[in-house]
Write an enzyme that holds these catalytic residues in place. Sequence first.
Site, short mmCIF file in Angstrom:
data_model
loop_
_atom_site.label_atom_id
_atom_site.label_comp_id
_atom_site.label_asym_id
_atom_site.label_seq_id
_atom_site.Cartn_x
_atom_site.Cartn_y
_atom_site.Cartn_z
N GLY A 1 35.11 49.96 46.40
CA GLY A 1 35.00 48.41 46.40
C GLY A 1 36.27 48.08 47.15
N GLY A 2 36.12 46.61 47.11
CA GLY A 2 37.29 45.90 48.05
C GLY A 2 37.14 44.49 47.97
N GLY A 3 38.24 43.76 47.98
CA GLY A 3 38.46 42.44 47.83
C GLY A 3 39.20 41.83 48.80
N GLY A 4 39.52 40.55 48.84
CA GLY A 4 40.59 40.10 49.82
C GLY A 4 41.84 40.45 49.74
N ALA B 1 43.05 43.63 48.18
CA ALA B 1 43.02 45.19 48.01
C ALA B 1 41.74 45.83 48.38
CB ALA B 1 43.75 45.28 46.54
N LYS C 1 43.91 51.33 43.59
CA LYS C 1 43.95 49.92 44.30
C LYS C 1 45.07 49.76 45.21
CE LYS C 1 42.20 46.48 42.46
NZ LYS C 1 41.76 45.33 41.81
N ASP D 1 41.95 34.97 37.76
CA ASP D 1 40.74 35.42 38.72
C ASP D 1 39.57 36.03 37.87
OD1 ASP D 1 39.40 35.51 41.36
OD2 ASP D 1 40.39 37.68 41.64
#
Length: 720
Positions: free
Chosen positions: A17-20, A22, A39, A133
């Site tokens: 997975g990934g986000g803005g 990490a 992460k 968050d």
Amino acid sequence: MIGRQLGGRYEILERVGGGGMAIVYKGLDMLLHRHVAVKVLRQQYVHDEEFIQRFRREAQAAASLSHPNVVSIYDVGQEDDIHYIVMEYVEGTTLNDLIKARAPLQVEEAVHIASQICDALDHAHHNQIIHRDIKPHNILIGKNGRVKVTDFGIARAVTSSTITQTGSVVGSVHYFSPEHAKGTPTGEQSDLYSLGIVMYQMLTGRLPFLGESPISVALKHLQEDVEEPRKVNPLIPQSVENVILRAMRKSTSERYRSAVDMLADLDTCLLPQRRNEAKVSFVDDDELDEERTRVMPALRPGQYELERSAGADEPEDDDEEEATPRKNRWVKPLVLIIVMIGLLGGMWYAVGEVKKRVAIETVDVPNVVNKTLAQAHQELVNAKLEPVPEYVKDEKNSPKDTVIRQSPAMIKVNVGSKVILSVSQGPDKLKLPDLNKFKLSEARAQLKQLGIPDTNIVVDPKFMDVEPDTVVEQQPAALTEFLDPAAVMVKLTVSKGIETVKMPNLIGKTEKEAKNMILVSGLKLAKDGITQEASYKQSKGKVMDQFPFKPNDDVAPGSEISLIVSSGLPPEAGQMTVNVPIKPAKEGSPSTVKILLTDAVYDTPFEYQTLNDVTKTEMLQVKLTVSPDKEAVIQIKVDNKTADITTVNYKDYQDQKSGKPVTPGTGTPNIGTGTPPADGAKQPGEGAHPPANGAGGTQPPAGGGGANTTTTTSTGGRNS
């Protein structure tokens, strides 16, 4: 990053997975041999020292949390310019995926999930940590149903300026609290506001606020009222809607004061007595007070008197004089108003034209999950978006080139934005193991573990110089890759051991017969493989023993055999001829007389001769052999009843051989020294009843017959 080791301990296996801020990888803790989630901070932040310090400080603070509904933080580290956090790896799915697949959720399930999230937030708030968050993407649901809140510390490390950073918080702006959107300090109630939005989404299947850009969504959090959940989903109980509405109040004073208060409300909202409670009201009591303090426009001095005297009678001259000014004083304001309206209209038109020219076009991101890469690519291109495929390993073994995840999804983005597609590498190819030198049963077990059915395993047994039941060859070869175990045919060549033949029984055969049998059986007679020995059991020229293989042994073809052939009786053997009286049971009446012999040649009674129709007493010569340790016994049976037994030992033979006289008693058989028998006695082959095969008897072995001394024991009252 795949395959890299961090800290000499954590091996990166695959991206999950990934986000803005990490990227999350699945890793293996080689020290404790367990899977972990790693992460890694994105590269655009690695040179911001202030951000890195906050990242470390917040991550270390999150590591102090210990709660069953919080993902545990194991380690924080840095290697070169890579900053990473090692945390608990949860097997399962995210709440976001669950909402996409099943929304709206059952009320009981949604409340149960929200209660666990609220419990985790209470623990975090108690430890002075604000999540900031809370969203379905950060809620993990394990295979056992346990809810885990993740990303503690990471969201807190983001500064308020992150709102305007393209791509950083696109997925999070829908869950911002009003104070978060304004950039003011946030507290515990901000997390509860986000949790209220998560509950809203679980029970309605959609977000409360949508907009063309992150800024427009943030403004709606500040200015617009949310559509009541029960209008979207009438199945929501009023008590549950009250929980959502209270959590999502724009004013912090009207929200739950703490996670404990919200958790207590969640624990009771499904009780029967609360399901149909009155809708919650947030009107202040002061607004109902008629005597409350009001804000009113100030009165100018003389205003009240002018208004009051406006209707009083005045002289007619004054009316005429003031009539014209009063009529003319409205013209100027009216002209000004018209001019202002025209200006405003022109400005409105100009602003619209500017917006058309400078506004960035936005489009909805289509959902391309579970579609082929080619289909997904075409749909995104048609939507004026840029697809960015990334091949990943899929634990569900989706077909190759199938999109399993996308980011972003189900929101509006600017034209030309990138959409990251996680594309399945396809099922892992299986490899055939090396089965050589394994036992057949072990080889079958290994193939069955791969899913290959037993009917697809063909066994080809062959004779060879290898331990029996051992695999010596396989087709296809070891390490051959395949996808479908049911379609693989495996041929195993298995050793039957060395080919053997049955060893023939050569004992009693003549030397010539034995040689022929050895040749026919595919065996060999050993060099100097025939030796001769004296024997009582076998006549001269016959095989008395064979080695090293006995009759019926399994023998490899070409094996060598040795034989021992009889050279005849030993020198000390005593061969004698004994005269035995034969008489019927009753004189004149025919009887059947059977002579049984046991001597050095025959260990068990041997049927020497059978005489039929014996009507009178006769003498029969019996040839026998004695040895120093084996005497001879002659048994006479008349009509199957023992009538007489004669025993001869080696001393009798020696006495006779030395010439000592023997005086037999009455009825004692004559013992000859080569002299003819008494009258009436018959030599074998001379009398009426020769001991020939087929005549009731068997001929004794060749060489039997010599002078011996005989001792006779007579039954039926006769003298010994």
